[in-house]
Design a protein around this motif. Structure first.
Motif, PDB file in Angstrom:
ATOM      1  N   ASP A 153       3.882  -3.087  -4.310  1.00 16.63           N
ATOM      2  CA  ASP A 153       4.277  -1.904  -5.085  1.00 16.63           C
ATOM      3  C   ASP A 153       5.772  -1.636  -4.970  1.00 16.63           C
ATOM      4  OD1 ASP A 153       1.636  -1.617  -5.808  1.00 16.63           O
ATOM      5  OD2 ASP A 153       1.182  -0.178  -4.219  1.00 16.63           O
ATOM      6  N   GLU A 154       6.344  -1.896  -3.789  1.00 14.07           N
ATOM      7  CA  GLU A 154       7.789  -1.707  -3.603  1.00 14.07           C
ATOM      8  C   GLU A 154       8.584  -2.645  -4.510  1.00 14.07           C
ATOM      9  OE1 GLU A 154      11.148  -2.566  -0.140  1.00 14.07           O
ATOM     10  OE2 GLU A 154       9.047  -2.232   0.450  1.00 14.07           O
ATOM     11  N   ALA A 178      10.997  -2.505 -11.911  1.00 10.20           N
ATOM     12  CA  ALA A 178      11.051  -1.500 -12.972  1.00 10.20           C
ATOM     13  C   ALA A 178      12.451  -0.912 -13.096  1.00 10.20           C
ATOM     14  CB  ALA A 178      10.034  -0.399 -12.699  1.00 10.20           C
ATOM     15  N   GLN A 187       2.252  -5.664 -13.375  1.00 11.29           N
ATOM     16  CA  GLN A 187       1.607  -4.671 -12.512  1.00 11.29           C
ATOM     17  C   GLN A 187       0.129  -4.544 -12.857  1.00 11.29           C
ATOM     18  OE1 GLN A 187       3.505  -0.865 -12.666  1.00 11.29           O
ATOM     19  NE2 GLN A 187       2.308  -0.009 -11.005  1.00 11.29           N
ATOM     20  N   GLN A 233       8.401  -1.549  -8.126  1.00  8.61           N
ATOM     21  CA  GLN A 233       9.309  -0.437  -8.400  1.00  8.61           C
ATOM     22  C   GLN A 233      10.738  -0.929  -8.572  1.00  8.61           C
ATOM     23  OE1 GLN A 233       8.809   2.415  -5.266  1.00  8.61           O
ATOM     24  NE2 GLN A 233       6.774   3.068  -5.954  1.00  8.61           N
ATOM     25  N   LYS A 234      11.153  -1.869  -7.741  1.00  8.74           N
ATOM     26  CA  LYS A 234      12.502  -2.425  -7.878  1.00  8.74           C
ATOM     27  C   LYS A 234      12.639  -3.201  -9.178  1.00  8.74           C
ATOM     28  CE  LYS A 234      13.575  -2.743  -2.936  1.00  8.74           C
ATOM     29  NZ  LYS A 234      13.935  -3.636  -1.809  1.00  8.74           N
TER      30      LYS A 234
END
Length: 410
Positions: A144-145, A151, A165, A148-149
């Motif tokens: 998930d980290e 995105a 995702q 996010q990066k």
């Protein structure tokens, strides 16, 4: 190298010009002179010396400013050089990370990809591949980290990150999270084939048949599935919806669900039977009796016939007579004869019931026919014959059970 050649060429030309000037002046025995005055100061020299000094001064100043320019551009050049080195390393790291991921070295691939992502020309690819590697080794928080990066490196209209995702959520059995992401992507691009296909998969795994029924038009419109696959999916979806409505045992809910079924699906064998069975179980069999007769006329179905016979009507004799009309078309149908025997027993027409049941057993023995025949015989006081019929029914049932076990284990 080119600049050095230009410089040496200019210097030679200047030296040649100075020499030519000196020779010309020597021929006339006149060295010439140059006088420069500035305030109380003055400078007087020969023309030859002045020319040589001018050339030397020009090239001295030119060299100074060139050196100054090089010194001023040096930090930028060093910075670009460093960036190029880091970029090349990041490209090598990307290739190495992709190979490690392909070989299943998830942890090593993740480390090398993330380490060089900031200096890469394609940081999105680094983070997405690292996210896949993290999920493959079970590190969902890291996954998930990285997403996010990724995105943060992508624009709002770029659905690449969202697709990855959603795909990772699906492979991780996180169907609700996948649907949440896919819903956002669907609002950005309603016709994206991959988004629609993954939504279809998520709805199926969750058993959200209502959501899938709303998605079916888009699947067909954008040709996400083949026509045959769409039809199979429609059949499964609406049959599941009908079964869910049947579980509520409310005739209004079942009828409302039936009205949402497309006409071409209503004609699929078996779909109408689910609706009819649900309505009969909900106590509304009389409202669908005429529809069942029409359906039976269009397509003969033994299951539908059994359902029709199970309806509780106000006039069971008339009900028997309406089904007896089918004997003209199907005189040797064992199921029809068994059903007629059951209905005749219901209205206490014992002789007729026995005749129908005996004919059915002669054509195709069945446990239900033996049981009904035993009930008819018992009601007439023929206890020995009734016991024999019940016994034969039990033997036939046991033979069927043994046959099924052998078929499974064999």
């Amino acid at each position: 190298m080119k600049n050095l050649v230009y410089f040496l060429g200019s210097l030679l030309c200047a030296v040649a010009a100075a020499y030519a000037l000196h020779s010309w002046l020597a021929e006339h025995n006149d060295p010439g002179y140059v006088l420069i005055g500035f305030g109380h100061w003055s400078l007087e020299t020969s023309l030859t010396v002045f020319a040589v000094a001018s050339v030397i001064g020009f090239f001295g100043l030119y060299s100074f400013f060139r050196l100054l320019g090089v010194l001023l551009r040096l930090p930028g050049h060093i910075s670009r050089r460093r960036r190029n080195i880091k970029f090349n390393r990041s490209q090598e790291a990307l290739i190495a990370g992709l190979f490690d991921a392909a070989d299943g070295n998830w942890e090593r691939a993740e480390k090398v990809l993330v380490k060089h992502a900031a200096n890469s020309g394609a940081p999105l690819l680094h983070y997405l591949t690292a996210a896949r590697a993290a999920q493959s080794r079970g590190a969902l928080d890291k996954r998930d980290e990285y997403l996010q990066k990724a995105a943060a490196q992508s624009s709002d209209t770029n659905i690449t990150v969202g697709l990855t995702q959603a795909e990772l959520h699906l492979s991780g059995q996180q169907f609700e999270q996948a649907l949440e992401t896919l819903g956002k992507l669907h609002s950005i691009n309603p016709g994206h084939a991959r988004v629609l296909k993954m939504m279809h998969q998520a709805y199926q795994h969750l058993g959200d048949w209502e959501g899938l029924s709303k998605l079916l038009p888009s699947l067909q419109q954008h040709k996400v599935l083949m026509e045959a696959e769409v039809k199979l999916l429609e059949t499964e979806t609406f049959s599941r919806l009908l079964k869910q409505a049947a579980e509520r045992n409310e005739a209004d809910a079942i009828q409302a669900c039936w009205e949402t079924v497309p006409d071409h699906i209503k004609t699929v064998p078996g779909i109408a039977n689910i609706y009819f069975a649900a309505m009969i179980a909900a106590g509304a069999g009389a409202t669908v009796e005429s529809a069942m007769l029409k359906q039976l006329g269009r397509h003969w179905d033994d299951t539908l016939l059994v359902l029709l016979a199970s309806i509780e009507t106000a006039d069971p004799v008339k009900h028997l007579q309406s089904i007896e009309q089918w004997l003209a078309v199907h005189p040797t149908n064992a199921v029809l004869l068994r059903v007629l025997g059951k209905l005749a027993l219901k209205v206490q027409q014992m002789e007729k019931s026995e005749q129908y049941l005996l004919k059915s057993l002669n054509i195709e023995p069945s446990v239900a026919a033996y049981q009904l025949l035993g009930e008819v015989q018992f009601s007439r006081g023929e206890k020995d014959q009734a016991c024999e019929s019940f016994k034969r029914g039990l033997l036939l049932a046991s033979d069927e059970v043994v046959g099924n076990i052998e078929a499974v284990t064999g």
